[in-house]
Design a protein around this motif. Structure first.
Motif, PDB file in Angstrom:
ATOM      1  N   ALA A   1       0.862  -1.116   0.009  1.00  9.35           N
ATOM      2  CA  ALA A   1      -0.099   0.024  -0.175  1.00  9.35           C
ATOM      3  C   ALA A   1       0.834   1.459  -0.051  1.00  9.35           C
ATOM      4  N   ARG A   2       2.026   1.237   0.693  1.00  8.55           N
ATOM      5  CA  ARG A   2       2.834   2.327   0.898  1.00  8.55           C
ATOM      6  C   ARG A   2       3.496   2.612  -0.217  1.00  8.55           C
ATOM      7  N   GLY A   3       3.978   1.471  -1.072  1.00  7.87           N
ATOM      8  CA  GLY A   3       4.536   1.567  -2.524  1.00  7.87           C
ATOM      9  C   GLY A   3       3.443   2.360  -3.581  1.00  7.87           C
ATOM     10  N   ARG A   4       2.440   1.670  -3.518  1.00  8.45           N
ATOM     11  CA  ARG A   4       1.305   2.152  -4.510  1.00  8.45           C
ATOM     12  C   ARG A   4       1.001   3.709  -4.207  1.00  8.45           C
ATOM     13  N   ALA A   5       0.994   4.103  -2.842  1.00  9.76           N
ATOM     14  CA  ALA A   5       0.471   5.474  -2.649  1.00  9.76           C
ATOM     15  C   ALA A   5       1.641   6.323  -3.098  1.00  9.76           C
ATOM     16  N   ALA A   6       2.957   5.769  -2.981  1.00  6.64           N
ATOM     17  CA  ALA A   6       4.070   6.624  -3.423  1.00  6.64           C
ATOM     18  C   ALA A   6       4.231   7.069  -4.734  1.00  6.64           C
TER      19      ALA A   6
ATOM     20  N   ILE B   1      -2.158   9.963  -7.831  1.00  8.64           N
ATOM     21  CA  ILE B   1      -3.350  10.744  -6.902  1.00  8.64           C
ATOM     22  C   ILE B   1      -2.391  11.269  -5.601  1.00  8.64           C
ATOM     23  N   PRO B   2      -2.731  12.281  -5.024  1.00  5.76           N
ATOM     24  CA  PRO B   2      -2.060  12.849  -3.552  1.00  5.76           C
ATOM     25  C   PRO B   2      -2.537  11.677  -2.538  1.00  5.76           C
ATOM     26  N   LEU B   3      -1.919  11.450  -1.666  1.00  6.47           N
ATOM     27  CA  LEU B   3      -2.138  10.424  -0.410  1.00  6.47           C
ATOM     28  C   LEU B   3      -3.554  11.058  -0.016  1.00  6.47           C
ATOM     29  N   ASP B   4      -3.634  12.315   0.471  1.00 12.15           N
ATOM     30  CA  ASP B   4      -4.519  12.871   1.018  1.00 12.15           C
ATOM     31  C   ASP B   4      -5.781  12.812   0.526  1.00 12.15           C
ATOM     32  N   LYS B   5      -5.841  12.702  -0.917  1.00  8.63           N
ATOM     33  CA  LYS B   5      -7.047  12.542  -1.792  1.00  8.63           C
ATOM     34  C   LYS B   5      -7.417  10.866  -1.700  1.00  8.63           C
TER      35      LYS B   5
END
Length: 108
Positions: A17-22, A26-30
């Motif tokens: 999940a962290r890798g995909r978010a990075a 799309i920004p993490l907060d969104k």
């Protein structure tokens, strides 16, 4: 279990999940806002499904001569209704729409 007492699958999922978010566009907060929205909608759907199942089962039991089932269904549905009120309020607060009109959910 690994090190801190968490299963290895949880740690792998967290890393993924962290890798995909990075790497996401799309920004993490969104992403987190969308995740919360979907979680609330999922909880609302689960409550509505639960109400449907309780009412169907109570109707079946009442037809078979157990009228007490309707009273119990009424109690269960009233409790679910209170939980739904809270979920709708959370959804309204998150989307900035007072009353969180269910018909407008697709507009977010």
């Amino acid at each position: 279990m690994v090190g801190g007492g968490e299963p290895a699958a949880v740690l792998r999922a967290r890393r993924t999940a962290r890798g995909r978010a990075a790497t996401s566009e799309i920004p993490l907060d969104k992403l987190l806002t969308r995740q919360r929205f979907l979680a609330l909608v999922g909880r609302i759907a689960a409550e509505l499904l639960g109400i449907s199942v309780v009412l169907a089962r109570a109707a079946d039991l009442a037809e078979r001569g157990n009228p007490t089932a309707l009273d119990l269904a009424d109690i269960a549905c009233a409790a679910a209704g209170q939980r739904l009120d809270g979920l709708w309020s959370q959804l309204a607060a998150d989307t900035g729409r007072p009353g969180a009109d269910p018909a407008a959910l697709g507009d977010t």
